[in-house]
Design a protein around this motif. Sequence first.
Motif, short mmCIF file in Angstrom:
data_model
loop_
_atom_site.label_atom_id
_atom_site.label_comp_id
_atom_site.label_asym_id
_atom_site.label_seq_id
_atom_site.Cartn_x
_atom_site.Cartn_y
_atom_site.Cartn_z
N LYS A 260 112.21 92.90 25.14
CA LYS A 260 111.75 93.00 23.75
C LYS A 260 112.79 93.72 22.89
O LYS A 260 113.01 93.34 21.74
CB LYS A 260 110.40 93.69 23.68
N SER A 261 113.41 94.75 23.41
CA SER A 261 114.43 95.47 22.63
C SER A 261 115.68 94.61 22.48
O SER A 261 116.34 94.64 21.43
CB SER A 261 114.76 96.82 23.25
N LEU A 262 116.03 93.85 23.50
CA LEU A 262 117.18 92.93 23.38
C LEU A 262 116.89 91.84 22.36
O LEU A 262 117.76 91.48 21.57
CB LEU A 262 117.52 92.32 24.74
N PHE A 263 115.66 91.34 22.37
CA PHE A 263 115.26 90.32 21.40
C PHE A 263 115.35 90.88 19.98
O PHE A 263 115.83 90.20 19.07
CB PHE A 263 113.84 89.85 21.71
N ALA A 264 114.93 92.12 19.79
CA ALA A 264 115.02 92.75 18.46
C ALA A 264 116.47 92.85 18.01
O ALA A 264 116.78 92.61 16.83
CB ALA A 264 114.36 94.13 18.49
N ALA A 265 117.37 93.18 18.91
CA ALA A 265 118.80 93.26 18.57
C ALA A 265 119.33 91.89 18.16
O ALA A 265 120.12 91.79 17.22
CB ALA A 265 119.60 93.81 19.75
N LEU A 266 118.90 90.86 18.85
CA LEU A 266 119.32 89.50 18.49
C LEU A 266 118.81 89.14 17.09
O LEU A 266 119.57 88.63 16.26
CB LEU A 266 118.80 88.49 19.51
N GLU A 267 117.55 89.43 16.83
CA GLU A 267 116.97 89.15 15.50
C GLU A 267 117.71 89.90 14.40
O GLU A 267 117.96 89.33 13.34
CB GLU A 267 115.49 89.52 15.47
N GLN A 268 118.05 91.15 14.65
CA GLN A 268 118.76 91.95 13.64
C GLN A 268 120.12 91.36 13.31
O GLN A 268 120.66 91.62 12.24
CB GLN A 268 118.92 93.39 14.12
N ASN A 269 120.66 90.58 14.22
CA ASN A 269 121.97 89.95 14.01
C ASN A 269 121.84 88.46 13.69
O ASN A 269 122.80 87.72 13.84
CB ASN A 269 122.83 90.16 15.25
N GLN A 270 120.66 88.06 13.25
CA GLN A 270 120.38 86.68 12.85
C GLN A 270 120.71 85.66 13.95
O GLN A 270 121.19 84.56 13.69
CB GLN A 270 121.13 86.30 11.56
N ILE A 271 120.45 86.04 15.19
CA ILE A 271 120.64 85.13 16.33
C ILE A 271 119.27 84.59 16.72
O ILE A 271 118.34 85.36 16.98
CB ILE A 271 121.31 85.85 17.51
N VAL A 272 119.17 83.28 16.76
CA VAL A 272 117.90 82.64 17.07
C VAL A 272 117.73 82.55 18.58
O VAL A 272 118.57 82.00 19.28
CB VAL A 272 117.82 81.23 16.44
N ALA A 273 116.64 83.13 19.05
CA ALA A 273 116.26 83.08 20.46
C ALA A 273 114.74 83.16 20.49
O ALA A 273 114.10 83.37 19.46
CB ALA A 273 116.88 84.23 21.23
N SER A 274 114.17 82.99 21.65
CA SER A 274 112.72 83.13 21.81
C SER A 274 112.46 84.18 22.87
O SER A 274 113.21 84.32 23.82
CB SER A 274 112.09 81.81 22.28
N LEU A 275 111.37 84.88 22.70
CA LEU A 275 110.91 85.82 23.72
C LEU A 275 109.76 85.14 24.43
O LEU A 275 108.73 84.84 23.83
CB LEU A 275 110.46 87.13 23.07
N ARG A 276 109.95 84.85 25.70
CA ARG A 276 108.95 84.13 26.49
C ARG A 276 108.54 84.96 27.69
O ARG A 276 109.24 85.89 28.06
CB ARG A 276 109.52 82.79 26.99
N ALA A 277 107.44 84.60 28.29
CA ALA A 277 106.98 85.30 29.50
C ALA A 277 106.84 84.30 30.64
O ALA A 277 106.41 83.17 30.44
CB ALA A 277 105.65 85.99 29.24
N SER A 278 107.21 84.74 31.83
CA SER A 278 107.01 83.92 33.01
C SER A 278 105.53 83.98 33.40
O SER A 278 104.75 84.74 32.81
CB SER A 278 107.91 84.39 34.16
N ARG A 279 105.16 83.23 34.39
CA ARG A 279 103.74 83.19 34.80
C ARG A 279 103.20 84.56 35.20
O ARG A 279 102.02 84.84 35.05
CB ARG A 279 103.57 82.20 35.95
N ASP A 280 104.09 85.41 35.70
CA ASP A 280 103.63 86.75 36.09
C ASP A 280 103.67 87.75 34.94
O ASP A 280 103.41 88.93 35.12
CB ASP A 280 104.43 87.27 37.28
N GLY A 281 104.02 87.28 33.75
CA GLY A 281 104.03 88.14 32.56
C GLY A 281 105.35 88.81 32.27
O GLY A 281 105.47 89.56 31.31
N THR A 282 106.37 88.57 33.08
CA THR A 282 107.68 89.16 32.86
C THR A 282 108.32 88.56 31.62
O THR A 282 108.42 87.33 31.51
CB THR A 282 108.59 88.91 34.08
N PRO A 283 108.76 89.39 30.66
CA PRO A 283 109.40 88.85 29.46
C PRO A 283 110.83 88.39 29.74
O PRO A 283 111.57 89.03 30.48
CB PRO A 283 109.37 90.01 28.47
N TRP A 284 111.19 87.26 29.14
CA TRP A 284 112.53 86.67 29.27
C TRP A 284 113.03 86.26 27.89
O TRP A 284 112.24 85.95 27.00
CB TRP A 284 112.47 85.42 30.15
N LEU A 285 114.34 86.25 27.73
CA LEU A 285 114.98 85.73 26.52
C LEU A 285 115.31 84.27 26.76
O LEU A 285 115.86 83.92 27.80
CB LEU A 285 116.27 86.50 26.22
#
Length: 78
Positions: free
Chosen positions: A27-52
């Motif tokens: 989530k913090s890495l995703f926020a850094a990407l957003e702050q730099n206008q980089i388009v990515a998605s924050l997704r979760a695996s079946r076990d709930g682990t967040p992934w970029l």
Amino acid sequence: FEFLSPRSHEPLRSGIVTARHPAKDAKSLFAALEQNQIVASLRASRDGTPWLRFSPHFYNTSHEMQTVADVLKQAVKE
């Protein structure tokens, strides 16, 4: 970084890249990407682990991809 992608060759490969850092919250890495206008998605695996999730395309330049790597490197250090 760890990647959630098949390691074999065709036909299982995809242009979509899903990754996470083993010690840094996605989530913090995703926020850094957003702050730099980089388009990515924050997704979760079946076990709930967040992934970029990235969808680099033919139209993305190597400079743009290097910017993604640089932003992530800096965010991991923080």
